[in-house]
Write an enzyme that holds these catalytic residues in place. Sequence first.
Site, mmCIF file in Angstrom:
data_model
loop_
_atom_site.group_PDB
_atom_site.id
_atom_site.type_symbol
_atom_site.label_atom_id
_atom_site.label_comp_id
_atom_site.label_asym_id
_atom_site.label_seq_id
_atom_site.Cartn_x
_atom_site.Cartn_y
_atom_site.Cartn_z
ATOM 1 N N ALA A 1 8.313 1.975 -4.521
ATOM 2 C CA ALA A 1 8.056 0.533 -4.779
ATOM 3 C C ALA A 1 5.853 0.488 -3.681
ATOM 4 O O ALA A 1 6.387 1.241 -2.738
ATOM 5 C CB ALA A 1 8.214 -0.723 -4.295
ATOM 6 N N LYS A 2 4.967 -0.052 -3.694
ATOM 7 C CA LYS A 2 4.154 -0.465 -2.593
ATOM 8 C C LYS A 2 4.496 -0.449 -0.946
ATOM 9 O O LYS A 2 4.254 0.202 -0.346
ATOM 10 C CB LYS A 2 2.949 -1.578 -2.506
ATOM 11 C CG LYS A 2 2.999 -0.939 -4.649
ATOM 12 C CD LYS A 2 1.100 -1.740 -4.291
ATOM 13 C CE LYS A 2 0.283 -0.805 -5.800
ATOM 14 N NZ LYS A 2 0.130 -1.599 -6.642
ATOM 15 N N ARG A 3 5.849 -0.723 -1.072
ATOM 16 C CA ARG A 3 6.458 -1.894 0.326
ATOM 17 C C ARG A 3 6.885 -0.300 0.736
ATOM 18 O O ARG A 3 6.564 -0.154 2.157
ATOM 19 C CB ARG A 3 7.525 -2.478 -0.119
ATOM 20 C CG ARG A 3 9.033 -1.783 -0.382
ATOM 21 C CD ARG A 3 9.624 -2.951 -0.648
ATOM 22 N NE ARG A 3 10.872 -2.905 -1.600
ATOM 23 C CZ ARG A 3 10.348 -2.891 -2.747
ATOM 24 N NH1 ARG A 3 9.883 -3.376 -3.254
ATOM 25 N NH2 ARG A 3 11.885 -2.662 -3.389
#
Length: 283
Positions: free
Chosen positions: A244-246
């Site tokens: 995920a972008k995190r």
Amino acid sequence: MLTRFAPSPTGELHLGHAYSALLAHDAARAAGGRFRIRIDDIDGGRSRESHVAAALADLAWLGLAWDGAPVRQSAHLDAYAAALADLAARGLVYPCFCTRADIAASLAAPHGPAGPLYPGTCRRLTAAERERRRAAEPHCWRLDMGRAAALAGPLRWEEEGQGVRLADPAAHGDIVLARKDAPASYHLASTIDDAAMGVTHVVRGADLIASTDVHRLLQALLALPTPRYRHHALVCGADGRRLAKRDGAATLAMLREKGVDGGALANDLRAGRLPAGYSLRMA
Ligand code: GLU
């Protein structure tokens, strides 16, 4: 054949984006077709120009070339509004005034493929109440799924490698088509743009396969053609969950800065060879 890669410029691209872009690019090139980039920037509050520039730099670093200028969803707001007005004129959408808290408070609602189903509160408002509240209160627009699915009848799509799949839009309930804070939802904007761009093959991650239920319904309601679909395996991290972008460690920008050779990385991904700690899974 025309394929596309459609990043949302709300963060940096990671290995999962690279894998998806490569598959879409290579499918088009292998067929002598075209590959286009679409910037999914309808979320004005979260989209950043710096992410657009970085995404294009990442793709070029991987050795990908695309046809034409990148398309921007923010330039198509009129088309989304026209489609919404068309659905409204046919009584297939309604304004919804519920807040997240209102919806969370009625969690008796069953879950659909993408979370709790909307309990239908605002679908039951009288026409007079709808008009009165529309003038005064922020609202989104929801699809009246019962009516829409009944109108469309049974729907199918062709999933590469699997054959024909039956779409189940009703499982999603009354989905949002235009948000309070954005003029179109992902579902509406993506369906309209795939058709407007002439996309013949949608290549995207397996996490989006349930969305295709809804996209197939919108195609039927808006008289748009149905592309073929390929929902591919997802790049997962050491915890087995999709990136995920995190997950900052996996961004392409960081690999680029570390001096990784983008062309070599692209060829490794093509061969299913992922850097240590990463793997491909279907969900
Ligand atoms: N902008 C969407 C995303 O990044 C695109 C999804 C799609 O390919 O339809 O998830």
